[in-house]
Design an enzyme around this catalytic site. Structure first.
Site: not given
Ligand code: ADP
Ligand code: MG
Length: 388
Positions: A29-30, A120, A124, A166, A215
């Site tokens: 994550e990130h 999450g 998008s 994503d 973010y």
């Protein structure tokens, strides 16, 4: 969905449907915008877009979920400015297609999505990728170019400095497999998940206002960490280049907050590699432990969790048959992902729902995370699920 299209536009002649899935990130994550490693799964929750050419030069988009219609002159879509609403995602994609040399034809689009918005699970990217396929309407674009183009749309037009994960997994998702992505080389490999476990996402049903600004702040803090580390190790170009041992050797020269941000990213990349390895060896206990370590690192070092996410993780860890849990996605709300034994699924869903409702008065939706295929055309319209 075709009936809806006909109601909205009068005719459904020549309509085609394109699908792009949302995703759940199992671990990593990130790390994507730091050019490291991620390991997501494409979901069977997806965005579906029905599209047919329009005869009057207009480009129209209708969102079933919002019950909203917008229209533009197709010939002028390239000059459109961001409107700070949902249409920015597909309009941004249209502009990137034009930049890539494609003509965006006048068309009517109808959008249906089963990916919950802002949770999450990447509604998008599902919207961007299905949007790109709808605008292309059968014209070819290399899959990696498609993913990168949609990422640019989100970065350049929506204004979100996102990594590639994503859009990449929405394009490259695989049925029955997780996918490990190297966000620098942009190569991936399918990772077989061991038998005897399953993954569920649980939705906090909240998204705190901080999500977007924090973010961007994290992206900047990671850049500051790279700057600081380069003073000692000049060849470092992103946090991806820093091993855990190297990080430890330079950590005390970094300012406290930046140090913790970097420690998350560096150790998270390492956890992805160990998770993939544990997955291939069927070491369920280690997989679970790494998920929890990832959550604690996001909670304390990266500081992108929130009370509701921590509650879902901590509650999950106390439920029979659960092997691990963590927040997934950008944070500040959205979903957790829990790894558990298949026979524990119904008990888990009941317990977590009850506990969360008692505490927050909200019913958390629980989603199955069965790995599904990446984006493409839907030929069998019967398979399109209803708009939730
Ligand atoms: P996530 O990707 O985690 O779901 P984001 O904030 O990145 O959250 O994206 C959510 C946004 O995407 C929504 O606020 C909306 O603008 C847009 N969006 C997603 N799905 C739809 C849809 N079906 N109709 C209209 N807009 C959508
Ligand atoms: Mg998103």
């Amino acid at each position: 969905m075709i009936d809806r299209f006909r109601e909205v536009y009068g005719s459904a002649e020549g309509v085609r449907v394109f699908r792009a899935p949302g995703r759940v990130n199992l671990i990593g994550e990130h790390t994507d915008y730091n050019l490291g490693f991620v390991m997501p799964v494409a979901l069977d929750l997806a965005c579906y877009i029905a599209v047919a050419p329009s005869a009057d030069g207009k480009l129209r988009m209708y969102s079933e979920h919002r019950d909203e219609m917008r229209e533009w002159d197709a010939a002028r879509i390239g000059a459109e400015l961001p409107a700070h609403q949902w249409t920015d995602y597909p309009v941004g994609v249209a502009q990137e297609l034009i930049r890539e040399g494609f003509f965006v034809e006048p068309a009517n689009l109808s959008i249906r999505s089963t990916v919950p918005e802002g949770s999450g699970l990447s509604s998008s990217a599902a919207l961007e990728v299905s949007g790109a396929l709808a605008f292309l309407n059968g014209r070819e674009l290399e899959p990696l170019k498609l993913a990168r183009l949609c990422q640019r749309a989100e970065r350049n037009f929506v204004g979100m400095p996102c990594g590639i994960m994503d859009q990449y997994i929405s394009v490259f998702g695989r049925e029955n497999s997780a996918v490990e992505i190297d966000c620098r080389s942009l190569e991936h490999r399918d990772v077989q998940l061991p038998a005897g476990i399953t993954f569920l996402a649980a939705n906090t049903m909240v998204k705190h206002a901080l999500a977007g600004s924090a973010y961007k702040e994290r992206v900047a803090e990671c850049a500051a960490a790279v700057e600081g580390i380069r003073q000692q190790i000049p060849e470092v170009a992103s946090l991806r280049d820093v091993s855990v041992a190297q990080f430890e050797s330079v950590a005390n020269r970094l300012p406290e907050v930046v140090r913790r941000r970097a420690r998350h990213v560096v150790t998270e990349d390492d956890r992805v590699e160990r998770f993939v390895d544990a997955s291939e060896r069927g070491d369920l206990a280690l997989m679970g432990k790494l998920l929890v370590e990832s959550h604690r690192s996001l909670q304390y070092d990266y500081e992108v969790s929130c009370e509701e996410l921590d509650f879902l993780v901590d509650t999950a860890l106390g439920i029979e048959g659960v092997l691990g849990a963590r927040m997934t996605g950008g944070g500040f709300g959205g979903c957790t992902v829990t790894m558990l034994r298949p026979d524990a699924v119904s008990g888990f869903s009941q317990e977590i729902t009850g506990a969360y409702e008692r505490k927050y008065g909200l019913k958390p939706t629980v989603y199955s995370c069965k790995p599904s295929s990446g984006a493409g055309e839907v030929k069998n319209f019967e398979k399109i699920p209803p708009q939730a």
